[in-house]
Design a protein around this motif. Structure first.
Motif, mmCIF file in Angstrom:
data_model
loop_
_atom_site.group_PDB
_atom_site.id
_atom_site.type_symbol
_atom_site.label_atom_id
_atom_site.label_comp_id
_atom_site.label_asym_id
_atom_site.label_seq_id
_atom_site.Cartn_x
_atom_site.Cartn_y
_atom_site.Cartn_z
ATOM 1 N N LEU A 81 45.050 52.375 35.545
ATOM 2 C CA LEU A 81 44.100 52.500 34.434
ATOM 3 C C LEU A 81 43.871 53.961 34.042
ATOM 4 C CD1 LEU A 81 41.345 49.869 35.348
ATOM 5 C CD2 LEU A 81 43.468 49.558 34.045
ATOM 6 N N PHE A 250 42.635 44.555 33.052
ATOM 7 C CA PHE A 250 41.392 45.178 33.508
ATOM 8 C C PHE A 250 40.197 44.303 33.186
ATOM 9 C CE2 PHE A 250 42.841 47.382 29.566
ATOM 10 C CZ PHE A 250 41.978 46.778 28.669
ATOM 11 N N SER A 317 34.908 49.730 35.266
ATOM 12 C CA SER A 317 36.119 48.915 35.116
ATOM 13 C C SER A 317 36.838 48.808 36.451
ATOM 14 C CB SER A 317 37.046 49.519 34.065
ATOM 15 O OG SER A 317 37.467 50.812 34.449
ATOM 16 N N PRO A 319 40.994 47.340 37.798
ATOM 17 C CA PRO A 319 42.238 46.621 37.482
ATOM 18 C C PRO A 319 42.128 45.186 37.992
ATOM 19 C CG PRO A 319 42.569 48.088 39.344
ATOM 20 C CD PRO A 319 41.190 48.361 38.826
#
Length: 322
Positions: A81, A250, A317, A319
């Motif tokens: 990410l 994500f 966030s 993954p």
């Protein structure tokens, strides 16, 4: 003792950039038009640097390779990410990104699915999002003829909106919009149209990628259907913007902290977090770390629970690999 990984951004000059990263987030940015802060980045074009703890001074891409235990000993070869803040002082080029399969063959990196949380938007702001072509032949004809008014969709946005941009979606941020972007760790962009702008350094128009854009654009356009969920915990509010299966890459949340809250990893062994408003503290293993607007950090895999306290607005966030 394992500490959270606090990161310093890598700043990217852009023809469309401005100075809001300095005035809004108080970053010390280089002179000129700075369009992006790559805040949590292991991409070689702009890695962020770890500020604290035993990994202090290491770039995130190095840490991911040399200390996999911090990331749950992942199978991925690259950190998956990238978190950015973008300041569109002028409109970005109209563009589209490839998926993993196309990007691997043609660019030798990940594809690029992304999403935006709108930090600020001027009144009457809008994005370019999607298109009106019915099939690929019509898409190619409209692109090659430059029929932008007929092809492109305008999408009004305001502060606080969330927009998901899967690979294959024609899109552009426009003047007066600042976003936090969560994306796959890729720097591949195909430009359809750039308003005939001339690069100040080269004196030439920026390169366009018309055939690649035609190849990778999703036709007909399909708007993703999001399932945004909000949960109240005490005085704090937790919003799920996107997760699997809608987004295969994500999950993204907003944490509005108004009291003290305990948190854990949800979809992966580690969590990315960016403070976009307010101040407070992060507590890990009984140690408090002051945090405020503009701070970015990773909670590593060795930390199973942590606490946040204060008055904070955070975009987090992970993954989707758990």
């Amino acid at each position: 003792m394992i500490e959270p990984l606090f990161l310093s951004p890598s700043f990217q000059p852009k023809i469309w950039g401005g100075r809001k990263l300095e005035t809004v987030f108080n970053y010390q940015i280089p002179a000129g038009k700075i369009g992006e802060a790559w805040a949590i980045s292991a991409h070689p074009h702009g890695p962020s640097k770890i500020q604290n703890g035993p990994l202090a001074g290491e770039e995130l891409n190095e840490a991911f390779k040399l200390h996999p235990e911090y990331f749950g000993n992942p199978k991925e070869k690259v950190f998956p990410l990238l978190t950015k803040i973008l300041d569109a002082d002028a409109s970005l080029s109209v563009q589209v990104h490839p998926d993993d399969e196309y990007a691997e063959v043609h660019e030798h990196e990940l594809g690029k699915t992304e999403c935006w949380y709108v930090i600020q938007a001027d009144p009457d702001s809008y994005l370019i999002y999607g298109h009106h072509a019915k099939n690929r032949q019509e898409l190619a004809e409209m692109i090659n003829k430059g029929e932008w008014d007929q092809l492109l969709r305008k999408y009004p946005v305001k502060t606080g909106d969330f927009i998901y941009v899967p690979s294959g979606t024609i899109h552009a941020l426009n003047k007066g919009i600042m976003v936090l972007e969560t994306q796959q760790s890729s720097d591949t962009t195909y430009r359809l149209y750039d308003y005939d702008r001339v690069d100040e350094k080269t004196g030439e128009k920026r390169e366009l990628h018309l055939q690649q854009s035609i190849d990778v654009t999703t036709v007909p356009n399909v708007d993703p259907k999001l399932n945004v969920k909000e949960q109240q915990r005490g005085a704090s509010t937790f919003t799920t913007y996107i997760e699997a299966p809608i987004s295969p890459f994500f999950s993204v949340w907003q944490w509005r902290i108004k009291d003290r809250q305990k948190l854990t990893h949800q979809r992966a062994p580690y969590t990315l977090a960016s403070v976009i408003e307010g101040k407070g503290s992060l507590s890990v293993d009984g140690k408090d770390y002051p945090i405020q607007k503009g701070v970015h950090f990773i909670i590593p895999a060795q930390v199973s629970t942590w606490e946040l306290a204060g008055d904070l607005q955070i975009i987090a966030s992970e993954p989707n690999n758990k």
